[in-house]
Scaffold this active site. Structure first.
Site: not given
Ligand code: NDP
Ligand code: GUE
Length: 300
Positions: A54, A98, A127
């Site tokens: 990322k 995460q 997300d």
């Protein structure tokens, strides 16, 4: 004839170039570059891969990134304080915590994942995990689309795989992949991204009693389980499209949820691991980060 390999890496790179061009336009219009803030608590292996890739992808697309690493022993209060800090930082466009957070067995403190996701400002929720964004998606009027399912939708669209009227079986019902994937493909018309929808969707999971039989009915089989090579050739209808979401580390190698070699002989098209869904997830995350920055710049 062996299956066509669906080159997620190549399609991801096309999408990333499109995002990079859009970022350039956005910045040359007098805006700050978008910034993605990732928070990694502990050391989940799939998350490690994600974080590394990322950061690289952000840099290439002209998106700034920051990574806050926190020890596995971080408490819920400490993590919530971090989220609050990122929510109120105007330089941060998108926030990603995460998952999974470390379990007690892995040195974690038993943080309530839901409480943390609920705390992320929905306008920075790249997300698409917050209840507002999940609700909007469910209703077919999404703001952010969740990155992995959106990547899969893009892959199907850009390789000309039709979903309308097809039977899709999604194995796995997580909030991050299985559930939103099923919902997006079942939507009426193309409310969730490009013109892929109107599928007949079955969701299978660990309590599904006749998994092989159900999987064999799929025109498109999507595996998001987290068990190395559990989908074997006998579970695949000849000619089906197989999408492998799994990222499992086995003896220092990444393997998917599908037994690739045998599946390739039965399927008509299949995604490899690595080089399939993973890179697309990252491309869609960049897309969402730019979208977040644009919405914030417009004061929405
Ligand atoms: N490529 C990418 O971009 C991404 C990859 N991943 C990877 O995808 C995989 C799945 O991730 P995630 O969705 O977060 O996983 P979760 O662990 O949250 O969910 C796994 C799902 O699989 C189901 N399941 C477990 N065992 C079986 C079984 N024997 N038969 C049928 N179903 C089963 C579970 O059922 P139940 O609900 O009953 O427990 C659950 O619904 C992981 O390998 C992860 O690393 C994840 C995100 C992005
Ligand atoms: N809040 C949150 N959102 C997520 O989307 C999320 C998460 N947490 N936790 C972990 C999982 C896993 N995940 C991956 C994404 C891309 C690759 C990826 O880039 N894969 C490359 C790996 C290439 C390599 O480095 O070898 C590939 O498959 O080709 C991997 C894993 C996102 N996840």
């Amino acid at each position: 004839m062996p299956a066509t390999r669906l080159d997620g890496k190549k399609i991801a790179s096309e999408i990333r170039s499109e995002v990079a061009a859009d970022v350039e336009t956005f910045v040359s219009g007098g805006n700050h570059p978008p910034q993605l803030a990732a928070v990694l608590v502990g050391e989940d292996p799939a998350s490690q891969v994600y974080v590394r890739n990322k950061e690289r992808a952000c840099a290439k697309a002209g998106i700034a990134s920051r990574l806050d690493r926190m020890p596995a022993a971080t408490t819920q209060a400490e993590l919530l304080a971090k989220v609050a800090e990122l929510n109120s930082d105007p330089a941060v466009s998108g926030i990603l915590v995460q998952l999974p957070l470390p379990s007690k067995a892995n040195g974690g403190t038993g943080i309530d994942e839901r409480a943390v996701l609920d705390a992320i400002d929905p306008i920075k929720d790249v997300d698409a995990f917050s209840p507002v964004n999940v609700g909007l998606l469910m209703q077919g009027r999404p703001r952010f689309l969740p990155c992995t399912p959106h990547g899969i939708v893009q892959l199907l669209h850009r390789t000309g795989i039709e979903t309308s009227g097809k039977h899709v079986v999604v194995v796995g019902r997580s909030d991050i992949v299985g559930k939103p994937m099923a919902m997006m493909l079942a939507q009426k018309d193309s409310t969730c991204g490009p013109a892929v929808a109107n599928a007949t969707v079955t969701i299978a999971h660990s309590r599904t009693s006749n998994l092989t039989e159900i999987c064999r009915q799929a025109d498109i089989l999507i595996a998001a389980v987290g068990r190395p090579e559990m989908i074997t050739a006998d579970m695949i209808q000849p000619g089906a499209v197989v999408i492998d979401v799994g990222i499992n580390r086995v003896e220092d190698k990444l393997v998917g949820d599908v037994a690739f070699d045998e599946a390739e002989a039965v399927a008509s098209a299949i995604t490899p691991v690595p080089g399939g869904v993973g890179p697309l997830t990252i491309a869609m995350l960049l897309h969402n980060t730019l979208m977040a920055a644009k919405m914030q710049a417009a004061g929405k």
